[in-house]
Design an enzyme around this catalytic site. Structure first.
Site, PDB file in Angstrom:
ATOM      1  N   ASP A 120      11.636 -15.331-151.065  1.00  0.00           N
ATOM      2  CA  ASP A 120      10.733 -16.167-151.856  1.00  0.00           C
ATOM      3  C   ASP A 120      11.484 -17.385-152.393  1.00  0.00           C
ATOM      4  O   ASP A 120      12.716 -17.404-152.450  1.00  0.00           O
ATOM      5  CB  ASP A 120      10.165 -15.321-153.008  1.00  0.00           C
ATOM      6  CG  ASP A 120       8.803 -15.792-153.458  1.00  0.00           C
ATOM      7  OD1 ASP A 120       8.435 -16.936-153.155  1.00  0.00           O
ATOM      8  OD2 ASP A 120       8.103 -15.005-154.127  1.00  0.00           O
TER       9      ASP A 120
ATOM     10  N   ASP B 207      -0.578 -17.458-151.931  1.00  0.00           N
ATOM     11  CA  ASP B 207      -0.784 -16.392-152.922  1.00  0.00           C
ATOM     12  C   ASP B 207      -2.271 -16.138-153.135  1.00  0.00           C
ATOM     13  O   ASP B 207      -2.644 -15.167-153.787  1.00  0.00           O
ATOM     14  CB  ASP B 207      -0.153 -16.779-154.266  1.00  0.00           C
ATOM     15  CG  ASP B 207       1.307 -16.340-154.338  1.00  0.00           C
ATOM     16  OD1 ASP B 207       1.766 -15.631-153.431  1.00  0.00           O
ATOM     17  OD2 ASP B 207       1.979 -16.725-155.310  1.00  0.00           O
TER      18      ASP B 207
END
Ligand code: GLA
Length: 691
Positions: free
Chosen positions: A449, A511
């Site tokens: 990430d 997301d």
């Protein structure tokens, strides 16, 4: 193919030609478009300020935006003159992700005699597209500053064009923007040190009439993950110059005497058959020449990720339940997301401390991994390698490792700082701490990430050095752990670019897991990136990003158009049955979805519906999916007719779900009749096999 005829250069792929020539020592652009058998330069083209140049320069009479600017005490004007050319057997290695393989490459050498600077333009024609990059070498005795140095420049003859690009924000990545190119300069760029959510490093110039099926489409995509700029400029004659490459920020890049730098590569794809064909060429090109050969075209692991349901409340008991609930559902890998390390109870600490939190997992990751194995699954783990929390042991030990400038405290985003990845010792340290975790545990999957932009960067050169540090860590991980599958992520899809794809065969697309939002994000991402690069999860409803409730079936149908995964506690029997069915359906034809040719049939941005069909390369199989946004009042079920694309005209196909058999031509001309449930976001999917 590269053909050189006197002063003329002709580069050909399966369906395109790209041509330029030398006149009075300058490189002039000749043609880019449909494949020609032969190109003859228009030798009386005027060499004035409206000439079509092959690479824009500043200060000597071309007033359009340049592709290169080099500054020293002597001035800023450059005059690169043709010196010679060479056909290289292999594409030069440029020290960062680039198209793989040893392809014949044309190198054209130019030199500014007065300034002592050498410029090389590289052209690699591949079947589906042209790869371009450039290098400069400072052959003078003094250092110079490079203010601008782009990978590619194309001067289009006068005419109307639209520019299509992908702009957005977190949870709304890559909205399609399409507008007429008008007089003046338009720049799509990132100064965030990452590709960014805001703009993707892709654009297409389109004939105004062009749509999915028809018209000229020129796509450009930069293989780089940091700052970039794509400029279009329309001049007074209606000509358009397109410039694309890394953006060198304020202050320039100091190039010492004897030093050489390369630009990242740009992939240029031309299609005479509309936007759809342009996308398919990008997809094929990336499958053949970009994605890691260890993973390309292989079925991606179907994961269940802990983030949306567990968040930071990681503990052994919760994870055990999570794993047990995922047992027997066709899931390959359980991914433990954020919250497993340091003292990470929320997002304000511990990044950089890649050590298991024994308060939460007293028996370490081993106990979790054992549980996964007992339940027939593998294990994956989340890292955010480039970051450090102010409240972390790493920061207390090495406060000087934070990206910082002007002796000021660095700006925080999400309570975190960025590590200075331009320093080798920082990359060494992060690699060692990740390696320890990976050595000590049986981990087959990592989610990498990256959750904030770069700030407080010392100078322009450091941005590139930072990216090279990131690629170095990727190199070390993929070399030391050749079977490790690394999913890319950046607050969702904030670093969705070809350079990350070079290492991460699949990237977390957004997301936002709301199925309708995802139809748009996946549709636009597919303009350039193949379905096998998109990581899509079915999550719980009401959706945490939009509050919307959409049926499990529709969530699955959308997630299946790419790499299927899950991001929820599967707690009731009904969901268990649904997941089992979805994974089984997906696995049966995942190879078609991941390697077939994609045809976008409905555009969710404009049509109120999402529809795609993927047809296997041999045209023997196809997978079709459809989602309709709003329900319409009708007596019976809603009936929708959709004409398919891409099938073999004379091939007989059977639709598995209905048993109906028709020729490809009938399915494409007459279409499929869909009977949809009376509800918003109703879906349908059909699987076709040749009979
Ligand atoms: C980012 C990612 C999410 C999740 C969280 C964890 O937002 O995009 O998928 O991993 O970080 O903090």
């Amino acid at each position: 193919m590269i053909t050189i005829d006197g002063n003329t250069y002709h580069l050909q792929g399966d369906a395109y030609s790209y041509c330029f020539y030398v006149k009075n020592g300058k490189l002039l652009h000749g043609y880019y478009g449909q494949r020609l058998e032969k190109f003859v330069a228009v030798c009386d083209a005027p060499m004035d300020d409206f000439a079509a140049y092959e690479y824009g320069e500043f200060g000597r009479g071309d007033f359009r935006s340049p592709s290169i600017v080099v500054r020293d005490n002597g001035g800023i004007a450059t005059d690169f003159q043709f010196v010679s050319h060479e056909i290289l057997a292999i594409k030069p290695r440029i020290g960062m992700p680039q198209l793989r393989g040893e392809h014949q490459t044309l190198a054209v050498y130019l030199r500014d005699e007065k300034r002592g600077i050498k410029l090389t333009l590289f052209y690699t024609p591949l079947s589906q597209g042209l790869c371009r990059s450039a290098a400069i070498e400072n052959e003078s005795a003094e250092s110079v500053f490079v203010d601008k140095f782009l990978s590619t420049c194309v001067d289009f003859p006068s005419g109307e064009y639209d520019i299509l690009h992908l702009s957005g924000r977190p949870n709304k990545e890559r909205d399609i923007v399409r507008e007429r190119v008008s007089e003046g300069i338009k720049t799509i760029s990132s100064t965030r040190g990452t590709t960014s959510h805001e703009h993707n490093c892709f654009c297409a110039l389109l004939q105004p009439e062009a749509n999915e099926e028809y018209g000229n489409a020129y796509g450009f995509n930069l293989i780089y993950s940091g700052n970039f700029a794509i400029e279009t400029e329309k001049d007074a004659l209606g000509q358009i110059r397109l410039n694309a490459g890394e953006q060198i920020l304020y202050g320039g890049w100091e190039l010492n005497a004897g030093e050489r730098i390369y630009t990242p590569e740009v992939v240029c794809v031309y299609s005479a058959k509309g936007i759809g064909e342009m996308s398919r060429q990008f997809h094929t090109l990336y499958r053949k020449h970009l994605l890691d050969p260890r993973f390309v075209d292989k079925i991606r692991p179907i994961v269940i990720n802990s983030w949306e349901s567990v968040v930071y409340d990681v503990c052994e008991e919760t994870m055990f339940r999570f794993i047990e609930n995922a047992k027997g559902l066709g899931i390959d890998t359980v991914v433990l997301d954020d919250g497993w390390f340091g003292k990470r109870d929320n997002d304000d600490c511990s990044l950089g401390d890649w050590v298991v939190d024994k308060r939460k997992l007293p028996n370490g990751l081993q106990a979790i991994i054992r549980k996964c194995k007992e339940n027939g699954m593998k294990f994956g783990l989340w890292f955010e390698p480039e970051m450090v929390s102010p409240d972390s042991d790493l920061n207390r030990l090495h406060p000087d490792w934070v990206l910082q400038s002007c002796h000021r405290e660095s700006v925080q985003f999400r309570n975190q700082w960025v590590l200075d990845f331009s320093k080798k010792e920082v990359v060494d340290y992060v690699f060692a701490s990740m390696k320890k975790v990976l050595d000590e545990n049986d981990i087959s999957y990592v989610k990498w990430d990256m959750n904030r932009p770069l700030t407080d960067v010392l100078n322009a050169k450091k941005y590139r050095a930072y990216m090279l540090g990131v690629y170095d860590l990727y190199e070390r991980l993929t070399t030391s752990f050749p079977n490790l599958f690394i999913e890319g992520c950046s607050s969702g899809g904030g670093r969705f670019d070809p350079a990350i794809l070079y290492y991460s065969p699949m990237i977390w697309t957004s997301d936002n897991t709301d199925a309708w939002s995802r139809t748009m994000i996946q549709h636009s991402t597919s303009l350039c990136y193949p379905l096998q690069s998109m990581s899509n999860h079915v999550s719980a409803c009401p959706n945490i990003q939009t509050g919307r409730t959409i049926s499990f079936a529709t969530r699955g149908t959308v997630a299946m158009m790419g790499c299927l995964g899950y991001e929820l506690h599967v707690e009731n029997e009904e969901e268990r049955v649904a997941v089992r069915m979805q994974t089984a359906t997906y696995q049966k034809d995942a190879d078609v979805i991941l390697t077939g040719d994609l045809y976008r049939l409905k555009n969710p941005f404009t049509d109120g519906a999402f529809a795609q069909i993927v047809v296997s390369e041999d045209k023997q199989k196809a997978v079709f999916c459809y989602v309709r946004k709003d329900s319409e009042p009708t007596r019976g079920k809603i009936v929708e007719r959709v004409c398919l694309r891409g099938l073999g005209e004379d091939v007989l196909y059977k639709a598995e779900e209905t048993g109906e058999i028709q020729t490809g031509k009938t399915w494409m001309c007459v279409g499929v009749q869909l009977r949809l449930e009376k509800s918003d976001y109703a879906c349908a999917s059909l699987h076709f096999s040749a009979v």
